[in-house]
Design a protein around this motif. Structure first.
Motif, PDB file in Angstrom:
ATOM      1  N   LYS A   2      67.632  50.554 -22.833  1.00 26.04           N
ATOM      2  CA  LYS A   2      68.137  51.345 -21.717  1.00 26.04           C
ATOM      3  C   LYS A   2      68.031  52.803 -22.150  1.00 26.04           C
ATOM      4  O   LYS A   2      68.590  53.202 -23.171  1.00 26.04           O
ATOM      5  CB  LYS A   2      69.584  50.985 -21.391  1.00 26.04           C
ATOM      6  N   VAL A   3      67.286  53.592 -21.374  1.00 30.87           N
ATOM      7  CA  VAL A   3      66.938  54.943 -21.783  1.00 30.87           C
ATOM      8  C   VAL A   3      67.352  55.940 -20.708  1.00 30.87           C
ATOM      9  O   VAL A   3      67.028  55.759 -19.523  1.00 30.87           O
ATOM     10  CB  VAL A   3      65.420  55.074 -22.026  1.00 30.87           C
ATOM     11  N   ALA A   4      68.069  56.979 -21.093  1.00 29.25           N
ATOM     12  CA  ALA A   4      68.408  58.076 -20.185  1.00 29.25           C
ATOM     13  C   ALA A   4      67.364  59.175 -20.328  1.00 29.25           C
ATOM     14  O   ALA A   4      66.952  59.506 -21.448  1.00 29.25           O
ATOM     15  CB  ALA A   4      69.792  58.627 -20.514  1.00 29.25           C
ATOM     16  N   CYS A  69      73.511  53.814 -23.137  1.00 30.30           N
ATOM     17  CA  CYS A  69      72.061  53.872 -23.338  1.00 30.30           C
ATOM     18  C   CYS A  69      71.691  53.714 -24.809  1.00 30.30           C
ATOM     19  O   CYS A  69      72.423  54.146 -25.697  1.00 30.30           O
ATOM     20  CB  CYS A  69      71.511  55.197 -22.808  1.00 30.30           C
ATOM     21  N   ASP A  70      70.537  53.128 -25.047  1.00 29.31           N
ATOM     22  CA  ASP A  70      70.030  52.978 -26.407  1.00 29.31           C
ATOM     23  C   ASP A  70      69.384  54.261 -26.915  1.00 29.31           C
ATOM     24  O   ASP A  70      69.365  54.533 -28.121  1.00 29.31           O
ATOM     25  CB  ASP A  70      68.995  51.855 -26.471  1.00 29.31           C
ATOM     26  N   PRO A 130      73.993  56.267 -27.992  1.00 32.42           N
ATOM     27  CA  PRO A 130      72.566  56.035 -28.240  1.00 32.42           C
ATOM     28  C   PRO A 130      72.233  56.203 -29.726  1.00 32.42           C
ATOM     29  O   PRO A 130      72.916  56.918 -30.432  1.00 32.42           O
ATOM     30  CB  PRO A 130      71.887  57.122 -27.412  1.00 32.42           C
TER      31      PRO A 130
END
Length: 321
Positions: A2-4, A69-70, A130
């Motif tokens: 999961k990326v922002a 997020c990761d 993250p």
């Protein structure tokens, strides 16, 4: 993952989201204009994309989404090659990068209180979320030169763009205090369907193309697909850390760029655009196209990164054909 992502609706961000979505990752788009972002990434076509309103230079509730997020990819920043550099415009260019990055780092730090070393083997350390920040910068960091070759170990310049990049990177570096892996990518001129190349093509179509200024200034470039691949590798490979040049391994001079573009488009490239015309239009901002730097991606190549388009002609042929 999961990326922002900030700057998601821009030239590079848009392409990055398409790739992440195709790979099945979840994406959080942090945007100042949710209406526009929803048009670019409609939910029926991008079900894995969540759109969140944010104010880049201000703390707020938007920062809480970072905790789930990761990784974070920070691409946001006011365009530097558009319009005259008035004092107000310079401040906008600086603040959008310095303060915008400051607030991203603040959000990551709040999500990652610095983890103490476990006191015994039965108490594992908490995993950071993250765990990585990919922060954009630019080859403007090095200043300009017709004779010097720059790589990631080179010192910074002292002109306005170099100062902006120094401030930008300094804010990003603070994320390491939270135990988060940091990758700074110094972007060259990104080539694709849009961006800088999109502004160069129309004169060539009208048989009025040619080099800008002296033609001797260096043009350090990268194909947008190679840059996106580099971002993806930086997200997923924990051994990638620190500063890397986001450029192709074969920079060219402006005259060579114009000649190659003319060959690929089957158009002449003999009509130069005088420097004073660009200066009249852009003022101080003309330095973006009238001056340049020869940048080599030494550390990027050392990672084993494989370029799809290491040479200008192959890159232009793919884009234009």
């Amino acid at each position: 993952m999961k990326v922002a992502i900030t700057g998601a609706t821009g030239f590079v961000g848009n392409r990055l989201i398409q790739r992440l979505h195709a790979k099945g990752h979840q994406i959080v788009v942090l945007t100042r204009n949710t209406t526009f972002a929803q048009k670019v990434f409609p939910s029926e076509a991008f079900p894995n994309v969540e759109i969140v309103a944010y104010t880049p230079n201000t703390s707020g509730s938007w920062q809480s989404v970072i905790a789930s997020c990761d990784g974070v990819v920070n691409l946001a920043g006011e365009p530097i090659g558009e319009g005259r550099w008035t004092p107000e415009r310079k401040q906008e260019i600086l603040n959008s990068r310095k303060l915008g990055t400051q607030k991203i780092v603040e959000a990551i730090t709040n999500a990652n209180p610095k983890t103490a070393v476990a006191t015994n083997s039965s108490t594992p350390a908490t995993r950071c979320l993250p765990s990585v920040l990919i922060n954009a910068s630019a080859i403007g960091y090095y200043g300009t030169s017709e004779t010097t070759t720059f790589d990631e170990t080179s010192t910074s310049g002292n002109d306005f763009l170099a100062q902006v990049c120094q401030a930008w990177e300094a804010e990003a570096t603070k994320v390491k205090d939270a135990g988060v892996r940091l990758v700074i990518l110094r972007f060259g001129i990104v080539l694709g369907n849009g961006g800088a190349l999109g502004k160069m093509i129309p004169p060539f179509k009208l048989f009025a193309g040619g080099p800008i200024g002296s033609g001797r200034q260096w043009f350090s470039w990268i194909h947008v697909d190679d840059l996106v691949n580099l971002i993806l590798e930086a997200l997923t490979k924990p051994e990638i850390e620190g500063v890397y040049n986001g450029t192709a391994p074969n920079p060219v001079r402006m005259a060579d760029l114009s000649q190659t573009l003319g060959q690929v488009m089957n158009r002449p490239s003999w009509l130069p655009v005088p420097g004073f015309a660009i200066e009249a239009l852009l003022g101080d901002g003309a330095m973006v196209v009238l001056e340049g730097q020869q940048v080599i991606p030494k550390r990027t190549v050392e990672t084993g990164f494989e370029y799809k388009y290491p040479n200008l002609q192959s890159a232009l042929r793919q884009i234009l054909n």
